[in-house]
Scaffold this motif. Structure first.
Motif, PDB file in Angstrom:
ATOM      1  N   ARG A 168      -5.348   3.457  11.055  1.00 33.17           N
ATOM      2  CA  ARG A 168      -6.363   4.163  11.851  1.00 33.17           C
ATOM      3  C   ARG A 168      -7.658   3.355  11.896  1.00 33.17           C
ATOM      4  NH1 ARG A 168      -6.192  10.585  11.449  1.00 33.17           N
ATOM      5  NH2 ARG A 168      -8.036  10.178  12.702  1.00 33.17           N
ATOM      6  N   ALA A 169      -7.980   2.738  10.753  1.00 37.03           N
ATOM      7  CA  ALA A 169      -9.189   1.903  10.714  1.00 37.03           C
ATOM      8  C   ALA A 169      -9.067   0.727  11.673  1.00 37.03           C
ATOM      9  CB  ALA A 169      -9.438   1.421   9.290  1.00 37.03           C
ATOM     10  N   PHE A 170      -7.894   0.109  11.696  1.00 33.77           N
ATOM     11  CA  PHE A 170      -7.694  -1.019  12.611  1.00 33.77           C
ATOM     12  C   PHE A 170      -7.738  -0.558  14.063  1.00 33.77           C
ATOM     13  CE2 PHE A 170      -7.559  -4.928  10.568  1.00 33.77           C
ATOM     14  CZ  PHE A 170      -6.896  -4.847   9.357  1.00 33.77           C
ATOM     15  N   ALA A 171      -7.253   0.635  14.327  1.00 34.52           N
ATOM     16  CA  ALA A 171      -7.325   1.178  15.689  1.00 34.52           C
ATOM     17  C   ALA A 171      -8.789   1.306  16.115  1.00 34.52           C
ATOM     18  CB  ALA A 171      -6.610   2.511  15.775  1.00 34.52           C
ATOM     19  N   GLY A 206     -16.179   4.519  13.382  1.00 33.37           N
ATOM     20  CA  GLY A 206     -14.977   5.340  13.299  1.00 33.37           C
ATOM     21  C   GLY A 206     -15.056   6.560  14.187  1.00 33.37           C
ATOM     22  N   ASP A 207     -13.936   7.181  14.346  1.00 26.99           N
ATOM     23  CA  ASP A 207     -13.834   8.426  15.082  1.00 26.99           C
ATOM     24  C   ASP A 207     -14.558   9.508  14.271  1.00 26.99           C
ATOM     25  OD1 ASP A 207     -11.316   9.585  17.154  1.00 26.99           O
ATOM     26  OD2 ASP A 207     -12.681  10.951  16.101  1.00 26.99           O
ATOM     27  N   PRO A 208     -15.330  10.359  14.910  1.00 25.89           N
ATOM     28  CA  PRO A 208     -16.028  11.409  14.164  1.00 25.89           C
ATOM     29  C   PRO A 208     -15.074  12.295  13.353  1.00 25.89           C
ATOM     30  CG  PRO A 208     -16.830  11.343  16.419  1.00 25.89           C
ATOM     31  CD  PRO A 208     -15.684  10.391  16.344  1.00 25.89           C
ATOM     32  N   VAL A 258     -14.685   4.523   5.098  1.00 24.23           N
ATOM     33  CA  VAL A 258     -14.847   3.513   4.038  1.00 24.23           C
ATOM     34  C   VAL A 258     -13.985   2.295   4.360  1.00 24.23           C
ATOM     35  CG1 VAL A 258     -14.259   3.006   1.630  1.00 24.23           C
ATOM     36  CG2 VAL A 258     -15.568   5.066   2.188  1.00 24.23           C
ATOM     37  N   ILE A 259     -12.755   2.537   4.727  1.00 26.27           N
ATOM     38  CA  ILE A 259     -11.842   1.424   5.025  1.00 26.27           C
ATOM     39  C   ILE A 259     -12.293   0.689   6.282  1.00 26.27           C
ATOM     40  CG2 ILE A 259      -9.513   0.819   5.758  1.00 26.27           C
ATOM     41  CD1 ILE A 259      -8.377   2.447   3.687  1.00 26.27           C
ATOM     42  N   PHE A 270       0.845  -1.178   0.000  1.00 26.43           N
ATOM     43  CA  PHE A 270       0.000   0.000   0.000  1.00 26.43           C
ATOM     44  C   PHE A 270       0.891   1.241   0.000  1.00 26.43           C
ATOM     45  CE2 PHE A 270      -4.036  -1.869   0.532  1.00 26.43           C
ATOM     46  CZ  PHE A 270      -3.903  -2.976   1.365  1.00 26.43           C
ATOM     47  N   ASP A 271       0.318   2.342  -0.565  1.00 32.56           N
ATOM     48  CA  ASP A 271       1.081   3.579  -0.436  1.00 32.56           C
ATOM     49  C   ASP A 271       0.898   4.116   0.973  1.00 32.56           C
ATOM     50  OD1 ASP A 271      -1.388   5.303  -2.444  1.00 32.56           O
ATOM     51  OD2 ASP A 271      -1.246   5.193  -0.254  1.00 32.56           O
ATOM     52  N   LEU A 272       1.660   5.143   1.286  1.00 32.85           N
ATOM     53  CA  LEU A 272       1.709   5.641   2.665  1.00 32.85           C
ATOM     54  C   LEU A 272       0.338   6.076   3.167  1.00 32.85           C
ATOM     55  CD1 LEU A 272       4.600   5.480   3.581  1.00 32.85           C
ATOM     56  CD2 LEU A 272       4.679   7.962   3.702  1.00 32.85           C
ATOM     57  N   GLN A 273      -0.397   6.740   2.298  1.00 27.90           N
ATOM     58  CA  GLN A 273      -1.726   7.256   2.645  1.00 27.90           C
ATOM     59  C   GLN A 273      -2.668   6.101   2.994  1.00 27.90           C
ATOM     60  OE1 GLN A 273      -3.027  10.468   2.395  1.00 27.90           O
ATOM     61  NE2 GLN A 273      -5.203  10.165   2.245  1.00 27.90           N
ATOM     62  N   GLU A 274      -2.649   5.088   2.115  1.00 29.86           N
ATOM     63  CA  GLU A 274      -3.525   3.926   2.325  1.00 29.86           C
ATOM     64  C   GLU A 274      -3.144   3.214   3.615  1.00 29.86           C
ATOM     65  OE1 GLU A 274      -2.727   1.858  -1.277  1.00 29.86           O
ATOM     66  OE2 GLU A 274      -4.468   2.657  -2.320  1.00 29.86           O
ATOM     67  N   GLU A 275      -1.858   3.109   3.847  1.00 28.52           N
ATOM     68  CA  GLU A 275      -1.380   2.402   5.036  1.00 28.52           C
ATOM     69  C   GLU A 275      -1.828   3.133   6.294  1.00 28.52           C
ATOM     70  OE1 GLU A 275       2.271   0.368   4.486  1.00 28.52           O
ATOM     71  OE2 GLU A 275       2.871   0.746   6.558  1.00 28.52           O
ATOM     72  N   LEU A 276      -1.727   4.460   6.248  1.00 23.63           N
ATOM     73  CA  LEU A 276      -2.149   5.262   7.390  1.00 23.63           C
ATOM     74  C   LEU A 276      -3.643   5.092   7.646  1.00 23.63           C
ATOM     75  CD1 LEU A 276      -1.082   7.293   9.430  1.00 23.63           C
ATOM     76  CD2 LEU A 276      -1.672   9.127   7.865  1.00 23.63           C
ATOM     77  N   LEU A 277      -4.416   5.098   6.566  1.00 20.94           N
ATOM     78  CA  LEU A 277      -5.866   4.901   6.692  1.00 20.94           C
ATOM     79  C   LEU A 277      -6.173   3.535   7.319  1.00 20.94           C
ATOM     80  CD1 LEU A 277      -7.230   6.289   3.276  1.00 20.94           C
ATOM     81  CD2 LEU A 277      -7.500   7.318   5.526  1.00 20.94           C
ATOM     82  N   LEU A 278      -5.445   2.545   6.844  1.00 15.74           N
ATOM     83  CA  LEU A 278      -5.662   1.185   7.363  1.00 15.74           C
ATOM     84  C   LEU A 278      -5.317   1.103   8.842  1.00 15.74           C
ATOM     85  CD1 LEU A 278      -4.404  -1.074   4.452  1.00 15.74           C
ATOM     86  CD2 LEU A 278      -6.578  -1.335   5.641  1.00 15.74           C
TER      87      LEU A 278
END
Lengths: 229, 180
Positions: free
Chosen positions: A12-15, B107-109, B117-118, A2-10
């Motif tokens: 945070r999503a996992f958190a 998700g967090d607001p 989405v993710i 994943f690129d950095l942005q996607e990885e960061l999103l992932l």
């Protein structure tokens, strides 16, 4: 990848996912009535013990100097000579130094010179049911790991002059000067393992495992008379 | 076996951490395992196996907070329980995620639409893909380490990760189209 942005999103999503998971899993109060058997606690205690103690450090230390730490309780006056064969005073090749909380044993060969080729030796006797699972040897030392049933293991090490062995004296239940054939050695024991440290004038040997003392001596005696690896 | 993990735990801090994790999560592991296996003996076997997995991956877990490690514990327990269930029952197991926890991932607001989405995507994702994604992205395990933990081949781990990435990417693109 994943690129950095996607990885960061992932991440945070996992958190967020983990927060939801934590909320859904039972809390401490709900888990309070759950008990673990004494058998399991003992197994885990042994597992945690093994990952704490010198065997791990011995095998995995990057430095060439051996620094092993056994936790033991030193009771003054418990050291006693246990003869398996006779101690030969001319084969005293250990410098022993006691410090607060421990003892250091440094082996000096009186026959080998710097630059002499290292001749690898292996024990001729290995107890039934043990198989060699790893050879950690290199040009200047031998290290063989054997595995038995369950958590049983045997480790054999052969080292050059100058190697030192450190014992922190806390929780050792038994410790003694001993001999293997005519050669001087030391034996240490605690709740789970026994360690035999001895030399034949040329090399330092260490044998450690969950074997009985008698089995350990059989392995040790087969090294002294053993063949080259 | 134990000895395969020997090389991994050699710092005092790591060793202490393993003990902390055990004392903090031993009951939770047994609870999760028992709800799947319905056997005290097998549940305790899972506890032992999970602790081996923790030891094996302590270098990655060392720096994490205990709450973050909870996710790893749950993932490992679920997979190990599933593995033992398959072996014991000698039949194809039901959905690995059949613990059916009443989860609602919110998700967090402050999250952006992309993050939501993710989040929706991973919550709905089949566990076999979510697990590999979680282990690699969140916990930083290599494919080899994932394969060892999940008891699958490295090739299978790679395939699952590729599939997981494809699912996430598709969802992101779908999300972009929807919200643009």
């Amino acid at each position: 990848m994943f690129d950095l942005q996607e990885e960061l999103l992932l991440k945070r999503a996992f958190a967020s996912y983990h927060r939801a998971l934590a909320a859904a899993l039972p809390c401490e109060e709900e888990l309070e009535p759950i008990n673990l058997s004494e058998r399991l606690e003992k197994r885990i205690k042994r597992l945690l013990y093994h990952q704490k103690h010198f065997y791990y450090t011995w095998i995995n230390t990057a430095a060439k100097r051996v620094a092993c730490i056994l936790t033991a309780v030193l009771s003054i006056g418990t050291i006693a000579a246990v003869g398996i064969g006779h101690l030969n005073a001319t084969n005293t090749n250990f410098d022993v130094e006691t410090y607060e909380g421990g003892t250091t044993y440094v082996f000096h060969s009186r026959t080998r010179r710097k630059g002499d080729p290292f001749v690898h030796k292996a024990p001729a006797y290995i107890p039934a049911g043990y198989t060699l699972i790893e050879d950690k040897s290199d040009a200047n030392e031998t290290g063989l790991v054997y595995e038995g049933k369950g958590l049983d293991y045997l480790f054999y090490g052969q080292y050059e002059s100058g190697m030192q062995y450190n014992v922190k004296t806390k929780d050792i239940t038994y410790q003694s000067i001993t001999a293997v054939g005519e050669y001087e050695g030391y034996i240490f024991e605690n709740e789970f393992t026994t360690l035999l440290l001895f030399n034949d004038g040329e090399y330092l040997y260490l044998i450690n495992g969950t074997l009985s003392r008698e089995e350990l001596y059989l392995v040790a005696e087969s090294i002294v008379g053993g063949e080259e690896k | 076996m134990l000895f395969f993990y020997l090389s991994l735990v050699d710092l005092p801090e790591e060793k202490i951490r393993v003990e902390e994790i055990y004392h903090c999560y031993k009951k939770l592991i047994k609870y999760i395992a028992f709800s799947k296996l319905e056997s005290e003996e097998l549940a305790e076997e899972v506890v032992h196996e999970v602790m081996l997995a923790v030891i094996n991956n302590i270098k990655k877990l060392q720096a994490m907070e205990m709450e973050e490690i909870k996710g790893f514990i749950y993932l490992a327990t679920r997979n190990i329980s599933h593995d033992i269930f398959r072996k014991e029952k000698r039949r194809e197991a039901e959905n690995i995620d059949d613990l059916q926890l009443p989860m609602q991932a919110v998700g967090d607001p402050q999250d952006s639409l992309g993050e939501q989405v993710i989040l929706d995507c991973i919550a709905a994702m089949p566990p076999i893909y979510r697990d590999i994604l979680e282990l690699t992205v969140y916990y930083g395990l290599s494919l080899q380490e994932c394969a060892k933990l999940l008891k699958i081949s490295q090739a299978a781990a790679r395939k699952r990760l590729e599939r997981a990435r494809a699912i996430v990417r598709a969802k992101l693109e779908e999300g972009e189209e929807q919200y643009v």
